[in-house]
Design an enzyme around this catalytic site. Structure first.
Site, PDB file in Angstrom:
ATOM      1  N   ASP A 182     -13.923  40.429   5.453  1.00 55.33           N
ATOM      2  CA  ASP A 182     -15.277  40.416   4.680  1.00 55.33           C
ATOM      3  C   ASP A 182     -16.338  41.318   5.488  1.00 55.33           C
ATOM      4  O   ASP A 182     -16.101  41.929   6.501  1.00 55.33           O
ATOM      5  CB  ASP A 182     -15.880  38.856   4.515  1.00 55.33           C
ATOM      6  N   SER A 183     -17.397  41.664   4.751  1.00 55.06           N
ATOM      7  CA  SER A 183     -18.420  42.227   5.419  1.00 55.06           C
ATOM      8  C   SER A 183     -19.234  41.764   6.499  1.00 55.06           C
ATOM      9  O   SER A 183     -19.821  42.233   7.443  1.00 55.06           O
ATOM     10  CB  SER A 183     -19.549  42.741   4.280  1.00 55.06           C
ATOM     11  N   CYS A 234     -14.006  38.833  -0.043  1.00 57.09           N
ATOM     12  CA  CYS A 234     -14.982  39.648  -0.466  1.00 57.09           C
ATOM     13  C   CYS A 234     -14.737  40.163  -1.741  1.00 57.09           C
ATOM     14  O   CYS A 234     -13.904  40.844  -2.165  1.00 57.09           O
ATOM     15  CB  CYS A 234     -15.180  40.747   0.600  1.00 57.09           C
ATOM     16  N   GLU A 280     -26.783  36.152   6.169  1.00 54.48           N
ATOM     17  CA  GLU A 280     -26.512  36.950   7.535  1.00 54.48           C
ATOM     18  C   GLU A 280     -27.679  36.676   8.544  1.00 54.48           C
ATOM     19  O   GLU A 280     -27.251  36.720   9.823  1.00 54.48           O
ATOM     20  CB  GLU A 280     -26.044  38.326   7.371  1.00 54.48           C
ATOM     21  N   CYS A 339     -19.685  36.134  -4.780  1.00 54.24           N
ATOM     22  CA  CYS A 339     -19.858  36.600  -3.639  1.00 54.24           C
ATOM     23  C   CYS A 339     -19.674  35.506  -2.704  1.00 54.24           C
ATOM     24  O   CYS A 339     -20.161  34.412  -2.777  1.00 54.24           O
ATOM     25  CB  CYS A 339     -21.112  37.261  -3.595  1.00 54.24           C
ATOM     26  N   HIS A 372     -20.317  35.020   0.189  1.00 52.89           N
ATOM     27  CA  HIS A 372     -21.630  34.409   0.840  1.00 52.89           C
ATOM     28  C   HIS A 372     -21.932  33.105   0.439  1.00 52.89           C
ATOM     29  O   HIS A 372     -22.839  32.363   0.766  1.00 52.89           O
ATOM     30  CB  HIS A 372     -22.476  35.448   1.075  1.00 52.89           C
TER      31      HIS A 372
END
Ligand code: DGL
Length: 266
Positions: A10-11, A73, A152, A185, A187
Site C-alpha cells: 500500500d502507499s 490499495c 497517516e 480506500c 485506510h
C-alpha cells in the site's frame, strides 16, 4: 500446502487493515508487507506515477518469492492491476476492487455510495464495474483527499477526524440518500467508527476485508494454504516515520510485529 508468504503493499499503513483481516481469517499465513510511507499519499498522484511506484514495489516483493500478491490499495488497483498482472502472469495478483464489487452486487444493493481517493474516483472503476454487473445500480462517488494524510498523521481517533468525516459525508448522504457505502480506500476502515456513529443506517463495505475472502478461496481451491510455517511476518516501509511506528504499534499490540526501512531504487 504452500508456506511461502503472501505479499501485500500500500502507499502507507492502510494496507495493514487487510493484513489484519488475513490474520483473523487465515492465522497460519505469513506476510511480507511493503508500505511506501516516503511517497504517500498515492491518491493525488498521476496514473503514470502510481504505476511506476507500484511496479517498483511488486518487483521487490517478487524478489522475496511470494505465493500471491495482494494490492492492498484501491488507488493502485484502479490504475495498475492490469499492468502488474501482465508483468507477472505466473503469480496470482489480487486487487481490492473486484471482490468488493461482487459482494455489493450479490447483496442486491441498488443505491450505493463510494468514498475513495481522488485517483480512484477519477478512474470511475467502482461505477463502471458495478454498472457492468447491474446496469440498474445507482452509484454515487466522492473523493475524500484529506482522510489519508490525517490517518497517516495518526489522527484516527481525534475530533479533527470526526469533523473531517462529517465535512465530506453530511451533504453526500443527504443529497443521494444511499443505504450502502463502499469504503473504497484501505485506510478508511481505520475511521469507520466515525461513519458508523453519524450515519448508523448505512451498511459499510470494507474493501480490505473482501479481498481476503477471495484470497482464502483461491488458496484453498489450489491447495496452497500454509501450515506450520516457521517464517515470521516481515514489514517494510520506505520511510520509518514516528507516526507510522505509533500506528503499527497500535494495530499490532501484543504481536511480534517488527518493521524495517527499505528504500527502493529506480
Ligand atoms: N490506501 C490507499 C487506497 O486504498 C491509498 C491511499 C493514498 O495513498 O492516497 O487507495
Amino acid at each position: 500446502m504452500d508456506n511461502r508468504p503472501i505479499g501485500f503493499f500500500d502507499s502507507g499503513l492502510g494496507g495493514l487493515t487487510s493484513v489484519h483481516e488475513l490474520h483473523k481469517r487465515l492465522p497460519e499465513e505469513k506476510v511480507i508487507y511493503y508500505g511506501d510511507t516516503a511517497r504517500t499519499p498515492y491518491g493525488s498522484k498521476s496514473p503514470e506515477t502510481i504505476k511506476t511506484f507500484a511496479t517498483q514495489i511488486v518487483d521487490y516483493l517478487v524478489s522475496k518469492n511470494p505465493k500471491m500478491i495482494i494490492i492492498a490499495c484501491n488507488t493502485v488497483t484502479s490504475w495498475a492491476l492490469d499492468s502488474l498482472r501482465e508483468r507477472y502472469p505466473e503469480i496470482p495478483i489480487l486487487g481490492v476492487i473486484e471482490p468488493t464489487v461482487r459482494r455489493v452486487v450479490s447483496d442486491g444493493c441498488k443505491r450505493v455510495g463510494v468514498i475513495a481517493t481522488k485517483a480512484t474516483i477519477k478512474s470511475d472503476i467502482y461505477g463502471r464495474s458495478l454498472k457492468s454487473l447491474d446496469p440498474e445500480m445507482q452509484v454515487y462517488s466522492l473523493a475524500c483527499p484529506a482522510l489519508v494524510p490525517l490517518i497517516e498523521e495518526g489522527f484516527t481517533d481525534s475530533e479533527i477526524m470526526e469533523l473531517t468525516v462529517k465535512h465530506y459525508m453530511d451533504d453526500f448522504v443527504r443529497d443521494h440518500d444511499f443505504d450502502h457505502l463502499i469504503l473504497g480506500c484501505t485506510h478508511y476502515p481505520l475511521v469507520a467508527k466515525h461513519i458508523r456513529k453519524h450515519y448508523p443506517g448505512i451498511k459499510l463495505y470494507n474493501s480490505s476485508a473482501e479481498v481476503i475472502k477471495d484470497a482464502a478461496k483461491i488458496l484453498t481451491e489450489n491447495d496452497m494454504l500454509a501450515k506450520g510455517s516457521e517464517l515470521r511476518d516481515r514489514y517494510y516501509a520506505s520511510d520509518l516515520s514516528e507516526n507510522f511506528i505509533a500506528m503499527t504499534d497500535l494495530l499490532f499490540a501484543g504481536t511480534d510485529f517488527k518493521i524495517k526501512f527499505i528504500k527502493l531504487e529506480d
